[in-house]
Motif scaffolding. Structure first.
Motif, short mmCIF file in Angstrom:
data_model
loop_
_atom_site.label_atom_id
_atom_site.label_comp_id
_atom_site.label_asym_id
_atom_site.label_seq_id
_atom_site.Cartn_x
_atom_site.Cartn_y
_atom_site.Cartn_z
N ASP A 73 63.50 -33.64 19.22
CA ASP A 73 62.26 -32.87 19.09
C ASP A 73 62.37 -31.98 17.86
O ASP A 73 62.58 -30.78 17.96
N ASP B 51 46.98 -31.04 14.63
CA ASP B 51 47.33 -31.93 15.74
C ASP B 51 46.12 -32.14 16.64
O ASP B 51 45.49 -31.19 17.11
N ARG C 271 54.97 -29.90 13.93
CA ARG C 271 54.47 -30.31 15.23
C ARG C 271 52.96 -30.13 15.35
O ARG C 271 52.27 -31.00 15.86
N ARG D 172 48.70 -41.11 18.49
CA ARG D 172 48.45 -39.71 18.20
C ARG D 172 48.46 -39.47 16.68
O ARG D 172 49.34 -39.92 15.97
N ARG E 42 54.34 -37.84 17.55
CA ARG E 42 53.24 -36.90 17.37
C ARG E 42 52.37 -37.29 16.18
O ARG E 42 51.15 -37.10 16.21
#
Length: 518
Positions: free
Chosen positions: A136, A510, A480, A405, A356
């Motif tokens: 991550d 995002d 992120r 995504r 992501r």
């Protein structure tokens, strides 16, 4: 040491050292530098090519027989802790290029590497492994380049890219140019190629070798690993699949030229092992994962696609801009931009991806540019995705259906900066935005006419920004919650010491397709 780092094709040291040594006559055998690429969590590809006369007419760099090459990977820049090492033979069949696929390293950390041959040592390069698939991570810095014409100017942009210390460099095509300007065009030449147009393996090899003598390009390759795909000028301007744009050139004849260009590309790039098959095809599309943060899909938009729309005659030739009404061929659903096999591979990858950010690195503008309001008189540049609108609609419909995504498309080719909304229906700029596209300008190649294209922007609301007057590259920070993109421009392509500045910046948040000005 030596754990899982030797792959098929590498030769053990005793066998290599029995080969006759290539004569170097005291000349430096690493004038083309070093490079790394295609990073994985446990390794990467290392590259170099031995040469003492990089543009020797036979394309072999002045080298003779096979030469033993020692490679070393270290956990520190001073090489006090060498973690992998081995030996490989460099020979004439690959123009004394070396590809070593390293395995067994620690994810997400830098490593340093070097080569030794004929009593000489290469420059030191810095590579970096990708994060573990489930890592991550917080951030990834990208540098994106395309379209570097030696004759058009210096490669100072590459040096500034290296100064930004990217984690990964993307080369999106036209790394070389196959043609040489004529005497009538000499006023536009900053530094001459001094080579005939590349049509043979030797010719293509020498184009890459000349580019690799550039200090700024060498420094960029030594600073970070890369992912590279081709566009047209690695073979021939505006070719499409097995078809040349030159009238009268048969697919069989063109395939031989294309195979030479592909072989030279492989020999010059730090990419994983690939080869020409019986059909003279060479697969280069691939997927690279950076933890949970990003998944890269590097696409080949030249090799497998259909012939240019409404080409003249059975063997090719085309007009670059055509009217939609006169060319129903453009709307044929049997036409493909990526090839149906690569399309399936991409859609399957997008369906599986849990990253992501899903980044499509490819060669040509996807969002489109129409010259008109969409009526029967509207014209399209058919070499781009605009020549394959049904294939593009298959792509955008897949993005809607599969719902990866944050899809972002990174493109090159057009020698200009674009910020685009990729629409669900290519013929309807008011339809749903399904992805964001950033198009980078050229490293050195001249741009298309700015004012003429700006006059078309009212008919193209999917294009949020366009500028063809500047040269440079794209710098991207992937985090992120956002992707931050900067369009970086150099002061003067004719100045080897050109400075760099930021033209403008963009942010994609995002979960919200479409970029906004930062």
């Amino acid at each position: 040491m030596n754990r899982r780092h030797l792959i098929g094709g590498l030769v053990a040291a005793p066998l290599v050292l029995r080969f006759s040594q290539a004569r170097a006559d005291g000349a430096y055998v690493f004038p083309l530098g070093v490079a790394s690429g295609d990073p994985a969590p446990d390794g990467f590809v290392l590259w170099t090519r031995l040469a003492i006369d990089p543009v020797a007419p036979d394309g072999l760099g002045g080298m003779g027989g096979p030469a033993a090459v020692r490679w070393e990977v270290a956990a520190d820049e001073a090489f006090r802790r060498i973690v992998a090492a081995g030996d490989v033979a460099a020979d004439r069949t690959s123009a004394h290029s070396v590809h070593v696929e390293i395995e067994g390293l620690t994810p997400d950390r830098p490593y340093w590497y070097r080569f030794t041959s004929l009593g000489q040592q290469s420059p030191v390069g810095r590579a970096r492994t990708a994060p573990a698939p489930d890592a991550d991570i917080d951030r990834l810095r990208l540098a994106v380049a395309s379209c570097s014409n030696w004759e058009s100017g210096y490669f100072s942009a590459y040096g500034h890219m290296a100064d930004e210390a990217p984690d990964l460099t993307l080369f999106l095509g036209d790394y070389i140019y196959e043609y040489t300007r004529t005497a009538a065009q000499s006023a536009n030449v900053v530094r001459p190629y001094g080579l005939e147009e590349a049509t043979t393996l030797a010719g293509y090899r020498n184009r890459y070798a000349l580019h690799r003598t550039d200090a700024d390009l060498q420094r960029l390759h030594a600073a970070a690993p890369c992912l590279a795909v081709w566009d047209d000028h690695e073979v021939h301007d505006d070719y499409s699949g097995v078809w040349s744009k030159t009238p009268g050139v048969t697919p069989n004849d063109f395939l031989r030229r294309r195979a030479a260009g592909y072989q030279a590309f492989y020999e010059a790039m730090p990419i994983r092992r690939t080869r020409l098959d019986a059909r003279l095809q060479m697969p280069i599309h691939r997927s690279v994962r950076y933890g949970r943060l990003a998944q890269f899909f590097m696409l080949d938009g030249r090799q497998y696609r259909s012939r240019q729309a409404c080409s003249d005659g059975p063997n090719g030739g085309k007009g670059q801009v055509i009217t939609d009404a006169a060319c129903l061929d453009r709307l044929d659903p049997a036409r493909t931009f990526l090839g149906f096999e690569q399309e399936r591979w991409l859609y399957e990858g997008l369906a599986r991806s849990d990253a992501r950010w899903n980044i499509l690195g490819q060669n040509l503008v996807m969002a489109g540019l129409r010259f008109g309001n969409g009526d029967a008189e509207t014209r399209y540049w058919t070499d781009t995705w605009d020549g394959f609108p049904v294939a593009r609609d298959r792509m955008t419909e897949a993005l809607v259906t599969l719902r990866p995504r944050n899809p972002v498309v990174l493109s090159g080719d057009y020698h200009s900066f674009w910020t685009n909304d990729v629409k669900r229906v290519s013929a309807d700029p008011s339809s749903q935005t399904v992805a964001t596209e950033f198009v980078g300008t050229s490293i050195s190649s001249s741009g298309p006419p700015h004012e003429a294209l700006m006059a078309q922007m009212p008919e193209n609301p999917q294009i949020k920004f366009f500028d063809s007057r500047v040269r440079g590259y794209v710098s991207i920070d992937v985090e992120r919650d956002r992707m931050s993109t900067r369009y970086r421009t150099i002061s003067d392509v004719r100045d080897p010491r050109a400075t760099v500045s930021t033209l403008n910046s963009w942010v994609v948040e995002d979960g919200r397709p479409g970029a906004v000005a930062a």
